[in-house]
Design an enzyme around this catalytic site. Structure first.
Site, PDB file in Angstrom:
ATOM      1  CB  ILE A   6     -10.522  40.723  -2.315  1.00 39.41           C
ATOM      2  CG1 ILE A   6     -11.655  41.705  -2.605  1.00 39.41           C
ATOM      3  CG2 ILE A   6     -10.264  39.830  -3.526  1.00 39.41           C
ATOM      4  CD1 ILE A   6     -11.284  42.786  -3.613  1.00 39.41           C
ATOM      5  CG  ASN A  87      -9.762  35.584  -6.025  1.00 32.46           C
ATOM      6  OD1 ASN A  87     -10.113  35.200  -7.141  1.00 32.46           O
ATOM      7  ND2 ASN A  87      -8.537  36.025  -5.781  1.00 32.46           N
ATOM      8  CE1 TYR A 154      -8.321  24.710  -8.260  1.00 29.51           C
ATOM      9  CE2 TYR A 154      -9.304  23.732 -10.221  1.00 29.51           C
ATOM     10  CZ  TYR A 154      -9.017  24.842  -9.448  1.00 29.51           C
ATOM     11  OH  TYR A 154      -9.442  26.087  -9.864  1.00 29.51           O
ATOM     12  CE  LYS A 158     -11.219  26.322  -6.593  1.00 32.49           C
ATOM     13  NZ  LYS A 158     -11.392  27.596  -5.861  1.00 32.49           N
ATOM     14  CB  THR A 191      -4.136  33.617 -13.510  1.00 35.20           C
ATOM     15  OG1 THR A 191      -4.485  32.224 -13.556  1.00 35.20           O
ATOM     16  CG2 THR A 191      -5.378  34.474 -13.761  1.00 35.20           C
TER      17      THR A 191
END
Length: 252
Positions: A6, A87, A154, A158, A191
């Protein structure tokens, strides 16, 4: 035994995924710049293998070296399955095109796109000469399919990871391997990334007030909820390689 690697496991969604996998008796390899002591302690309490590797994912050479080392010893153990969670991600730079700085542009693409490509390529390569199935989970975003002012880099990185995921899945199917690769869009979570977004300027990010409202109205998803939905999917055995999964569909 199953092993999970991870990236960005020290906090946020990565931390939540790691803790859930340990509960499922899956060995965890954490890759991030700093180590999460809670994950280390939980694995020890469960008597489960755990290892942390420090790595700056924005440095291509470091990514190659660290993941070569991880791949070497993991495949030697001939595990039943390896789960690779790409991640880690960065939102910056939040700025309109014409006002972007070069350094954060490069870091964004390195972390969000290049590192996952490098790691996936390495593990699929190693899997060719073993009986181990590799399942790659690339964390993506709704920004991959929707233009958001101030997020051009971004959105682009993605969108790139979505296309990479879909193309790699086609190739693995053609080769008739046991490997799978998916993308997973976790929604708007509570987050540090959201903290960064809320601290940007109105001039750089048109939707700033809307994202501030997410926090004020307590509509942000909790990382535990998202991690549990993702792990439930992976453990179900019904993963469709090449698919871009959305958290909203999994929570229905």
């Amino acid at each position: 035994m199953k092993y999970a690697i991870i990236t960005g496991a020290s906090k946020g969604l990565g931390e939540a995924i790691a803790k859930r996998l340990i509960q499922e008796q899956i060995a965890v390899v954490s890759v991030s710049r700093t180590e999460n002591e809670e994950i280390k302690q939980l694995a020890a309490e469960k008597g489960l293998f755990y290892q942390h590797y420090a790595c700056n994912l924005s440095l291509e050479k470091e990514v190659q070296e660290v993941f070569m080392e991880i791949a070497h010893w993991i495949f030697e153990k001939n595990p039943k399955e390896i789960l690779l969670f790409n991640n880690a991600g960065v939102i910056e730079p939040i700025q309109t095109v014409g006002n972007l700085d070069q350094t954060p542009i490069i870091r964004n693409i390195q972390v969000n796109l290049i590192a996952p490509i490098i790691t996936t390529n390495l593990f699929f390569n190693k899997a060719q000469v073993t009986n181990t199935a590799v399942q790659v989970i690339n964390v993506t975003s709704g920004a991959a399919v929707r233009s958001i002012e101030g997020w051009s880099v971004y959105c682009s990185s993605k969108a790139g990871i979505n296309m990479f995921t879909q193309t790699a899945a086609l190739e693995q199917a053609e080769l008739k391997t046991n490997n799978k690769i998916i993308a997973f869009s976790p929604g708007v979570m509570d987050t540090n990334m959201q903290t960064t977004i809320r601290s940007s300027s109105k001039e750089a990010f048109k939707d700033l007030e809307r994202f501030k409202e997410f926090k004020e109205k307590n509509t942000l998803l909790q990382t535990d909820t998202v991690a549990n939905a993702l792990v439930d999917l992976l453990l179900s055995g019904n993963v469709e390689s090449g698919k871009v999964y959305n958290i909203n569909d999994l929570l229905k």
